[in-house]
Motif scaffolding. Structure first.
Motif, PDB file in Angstrom:
ATOM      1  N   VAL A  93       1.410  -1.533  -5.075  1.00 32.48           N
ATOM      2  CA  VAL A  93       1.568  -3.007  -4.922  1.00 32.48           C
ATOM      3  C   VAL A  93       1.881  -3.745  -6.125  1.00 32.48           C
ATOM      4  CG1 VAL A  93       0.277  -5.094  -4.241  1.00 32.48           C
ATOM      5  CG2 VAL A  93      -0.159  -2.813  -3.002  1.00 32.48           C
ATOM      6  N   PRO A  94       3.348  -4.334  -6.186  1.00 34.09           N
ATOM      7  CA  PRO A  94       3.659  -5.067  -7.213  1.00 34.09           C
ATOM      8  C   PRO A  94       2.948  -6.436  -7.567  1.00 34.09           C
ATOM      9  CG  PRO A  94       5.264  -5.537  -5.175  1.00 34.09           C
ATOM     10  CD  PRO A  94       3.971  -4.556  -5.121  1.00 34.09           C
ATOM     11  N   ASP A  95       3.034  -6.964  -8.745  1.00 29.31           N
ATOM     12  CA  ASP A  95       2.320  -8.144  -9.055  1.00 29.31           C
ATOM     13  C   ASP A  95       3.029  -9.299  -8.323  1.00 29.31           C
ATOM     14  OD1 ASP A  95       4.178 -10.054 -10.931  1.00 29.31           O
ATOM     15  OD2 ASP A  95       4.490  -7.681 -11.217  1.00 29.31           O
ATOM     16  N   ASN A  96       2.107 -10.619  -8.163  1.00 24.50           N
ATOM     17  CA  ASN A  96       2.405 -11.484  -7.160  1.00 24.50           C
ATOM     18  C   ASN A  96       3.595 -12.425  -7.834  1.00 24.50           C
ATOM     19  OD1 ASN A  96       0.550 -10.717  -5.252  1.00 24.50           O
ATOM     20  ND2 ASN A  96      -0.848 -11.975  -6.046  1.00 24.50           N
ATOM     21  N   GLU A  97       3.595 -12.535  -9.098  1.00 22.92           N
ATOM     22  CA  GLU A  97       4.591 -13.504  -9.963  1.00 22.92           C
ATOM     23  C   GLU A  97       6.181 -12.912  -9.731  1.00 22.92           C
ATOM     24  OE1 GLU A  97       3.552 -16.014 -11.616  1.00 22.92           O
ATOM     25  OE2 GLU A  97       1.606 -15.803 -10.844  1.00 22.92           O
ATOM     26  N   GLY A  99       6.964  -9.807  -9.554  1.00 21.89           N
ATOM     27  CA  GLY A  99       7.046  -7.956  -8.991  1.00 21.89           C
ATOM     28  C   GLY A  99       7.389  -6.935  -9.963  1.00 21.89           C
ATOM     29  N   LEU A 100       7.597  -7.415 -11.331  1.00 24.74           N
ATOM     30  CA  LEU A 100       8.311  -6.606 -12.457  1.00 24.74           C
ATOM     31  C   LEU A 100       7.428  -6.430 -13.486  1.00 24.74           C
ATOM     32  CD1 LEU A 100      11.872  -7.895 -12.276  1.00 24.74           C
ATOM     33  CD2 LEU A 100      10.756  -5.894 -11.283  1.00 24.74           C
ATOM     34  N   GLU A 101       6.100  -6.950 -13.388  1.00 26.96           N
ATOM     35  CA  GLU A 101       5.127  -6.749 -14.575  1.00 26.96           C
ATOM     36  C   GLU A 101       4.143  -5.695 -14.353  1.00 26.96           C
ATOM     37  OE1 GLU A 101       3.483 -10.284 -16.212  1.00 26.96           O
ATOM     38  OE2 GLU A 101       4.973 -11.663 -15.408  1.00 26.96           O
ATOM     39  N   TRP A 102       3.614  -5.320 -13.418  1.00 28.35           N
ATOM     40  CA  TRP A 102       2.450  -4.317 -13.195  1.00 28.35           C
ATOM     41  C   TRP A 102       2.528  -3.969 -11.813  1.00 28.35           C
ATOM     42  CZ3 TRP A 102       0.311  -9.327 -13.661  1.00 28.35           C
ATOM     43  CH2 TRP A 102      -0.450  -9.715 -12.831  1.00 28.35           C
ATOM     44  N   LEU A 103       2.033  -2.828 -11.282  1.00 28.83           N
ATOM     45  CA  LEU A 103       1.947  -2.268 -10.242  1.00 28.83           C
ATOM     46  C   LEU A 103       0.563  -1.761  -9.794  1.00 28.83           C
ATOM     47  CD1 LEU A 103       4.640   0.346 -10.170  1.00 28.83           C
ATOM     48  CD2 LEU A 103       4.621  -1.726  -8.857  1.00 28.83           C
ATOM     49  N   THR A 104      -0.222  -1.987  -8.886  1.00 28.60           N
ATOM     50  CA  THR A 104      -1.538  -1.582  -8.609  1.00 28.60           C
ATOM     51  C   THR A 104      -1.429  -0.464  -7.508  1.00 28.60           C
ATOM     52  OG1 THR A 104      -2.247  -4.010  -8.809  1.00 28.60           O
ATOM     53  CG2 THR A 104      -3.728  -2.357  -7.498  1.00 28.60           C
ATOM     54  N   LEU A 105      -2.108   0.659  -8.060  1.00 24.01           N
ATOM     55  CA  LEU A 105      -2.336   1.905  -7.332  1.00 24.01           C
ATOM     56  C   LEU A 105      -3.740   2.006  -6.412  1.00 24.01           C
ATOM     57  CD1 LEU A 105      -0.710   4.454  -9.672  1.00 24.01           C
ATOM     58  CD2 LEU A 105       0.411   3.093  -8.186  1.00 24.01           C
ATOM     59  N   ASN A 106      -3.805   1.874  -5.235  1.00 25.34           N
ATOM     60  CA  ASN A 106      -4.925   1.883  -4.481  1.00 25.34           C
ATOM     61  C   ASN A 106      -5.255   3.419  -4.427  1.00 25.34           C
ATOM     62  OD1 ASN A 106      -5.270  -0.709  -4.028  1.00 25.34           O
ATOM     63  ND2 ASN A 106      -3.848  -0.811  -2.528  1.00 25.34           N
ATOM     64  N   LEU A 107      -6.372   3.901  -4.666  1.00 20.63           N
ATOM     65  CA  LEU A 107      -6.944   5.222  -4.901  1.00 20.63           C
ATOM     66  C   LEU A 107      -7.979   5.788  -3.834  1.00 20.63           C
ATOM     67  CD1 LEU A 107      -6.816   5.409  -8.613  1.00 20.63           C
ATOM     68  CD2 LEU A 107      -5.120   6.277  -7.046  1.00 20.63           C
ATOM     69  N   ALA A 108      -7.943   7.056  -3.428  1.00 19.13           N
ATOM     70  CA  ALA A 108      -8.968   7.673  -2.853  1.00 19.13           C
ATOM     71  C   ALA A 108      -9.338   8.588  -3.414  1.00 19.13           C
ATOM     72  CB  ALA A 108      -8.503   7.850  -1.425  1.00 19.13           C
ATOM     73  N   GLU A 109     -10.553   9.463  -3.036  1.00 15.48           N
ATOM     74  CA  GLU A 109     -11.194  10.649  -3.661  1.00 15.48           C
ATOM     75  C   GLU A 109      -9.859  11.642  -3.264  1.00 15.48           C
ATOM     76  OE1 GLU A 109     -13.840  11.312  -5.529  1.00 15.48           O
ATOM     77  OE2 GLU A 109     -14.279   9.222  -5.285  1.00 15.48           O
ATOM     78  N   GLY A 110      -9.686  12.522  -4.334  1.00 13.70           N
ATOM     79  CA  GLY A 110      -8.615  13.546  -4.121  1.00 13.70           C
ATOM     80  C   GLY A 110      -9.009  14.478  -3.110  1.00 13.70           C
ATOM     81  N   GLU A 111      -8.264  15.364  -2.786  1.00 16.44           N
ATOM     82  CA  GLU A 111      -8.481  16.429  -1.792  1.00 16.44           C
ATOM     83  C   GLU A 111      -9.230  17.514  -2.427  1.00 16.44           C
ATOM     84  OE1 GLU A 111      -7.327  16.296   1.451  1.00 16.44           O
ATOM     85  OE2 GLU A 111      -6.459  14.342   0.656  1.00 16.44           O
ATOM     86  N   SER A 112     -10.063  18.123  -1.712  1.00 17.88           N
ATOM     87  CA  SER A 112     -10.928  19.124  -2.480  1.00 17.88           C
ATOM     88  C   SER A 112     -10.359  20.192  -3.071  1.00 17.88           C
ATOM     89  CB  SER A 112     -12.068  19.906  -1.451  1.00 17.88           C
ATOM     90  OG  SER A 112     -11.395  20.321  -0.344  1.00 17.88           O
ATOM     91  N   GLU A 113      -8.845  20.838  -2.453  1.00 17.39           N
ATOM     92  CA  GLU A 113      -8.495  21.940  -2.905  1.00 17.39           C
ATOM     93  C   GLU A 113      -7.629  21.462  -4.107  1.00 17.39           C
ATOM     94  OE1 GLU A 113      -5.715  20.210   0.237  1.00 17.39           O
ATOM     95  OE2 GLU A 113      -7.844  20.598   0.242  1.00 17.39           O
ATOM     96  N   TRP A 114      -7.365  20.367  -4.663  1.00 20.01           N
ATOM     97  CA  TRP A 114      -6.667  19.987  -5.641  1.00 20.01           C
ATOM     98  C   TRP A 114      -7.570  20.299  -6.931  1.00 20.01           C
ATOM     99  CZ3 TRP A 114      -5.068  14.161  -4.612  1.00 20.01           C
ATOM    100  CH2 TRP A 114      -3.901  14.161  -3.700  1.00 20.01           C
ATOM    101  N   GLN A 115      -9.082  20.383  -6.979  1.00 19.77           N
ATOM    102  CA  GLN A 115      -9.833  20.667  -8.166  1.00 19.77           C
ATOM    103  C   GLN A 115      -9.730  22.084  -8.613  1.00 19.77           C
ATOM    104  OE1 GLN A 115     -11.137  17.831  -9.170  1.00 19.77           O
ATOM    105  NE2 GLN A 115     -10.781  16.835  -7.445  1.00 19.77           N
TER     106      GLN A 115
END
Length: 115
Positions: A93-97, A99-115
């Motif tokens: 999700v880009p910033d509201n101003e 759209g070229l200053e920062w990005l927000t990444l929404n995160l969920a717990e990783g898959e168990s096979e990734w560990q």
């Protein structure tokens, strides 16, 4: 965006397929896409409840500085931070101003096979 709040080193990885030149065998593996400075934070209980209401498993978010490389991040990639893998839940999700200053990444717990 000021650099001060971006105090965490974040590695973004992409799932890749490579073909061995001699055998032709295709190998699938996670490979580093980029490493950036960011701010990783757990969601508040209120934010987690709101995420659950829309059927999302989001439990954290990460804000990173916008760059041409960072703009290529998508939901097929994963994030590595402090020994733990995180699934990127949706596109950045880009910033509201601008759209070229920062990005927000929404995160969920990783898959168990990734560990």
């Amino acid at each position: 965006m000021r650099a001060g709040p971006l105090r965490h080193r974040i590695r973004i990885e992409a799932f890749t397929e490579t073909q061995d030149k001699t055998t032709g065998r295709i190998t699938q593996a996670w490979a580093e896409f980029c490493t950036v400075w960011g701010k990783h934070e757990a969601l508040s209980t209120r934010d987690q409840l709101q995420a659950q209401a829309i059927d999302s498993s989001m439990t954290a978010r990460c804000r990173i500085r916008y760059s041409s490389k960072a703009s290529q991040i998508d939901s097929t990639m994963r994030l590595y931070f402090r020994g733990k893998y995180w699934k990127i839940d949706g596109d950045p999700v880009p910033d509201n101003e601008s759209g070229l200053e920062w990005l927000t990444l929404n995160l969920a717990e990783g898959e168990s096979e990734w560990q």
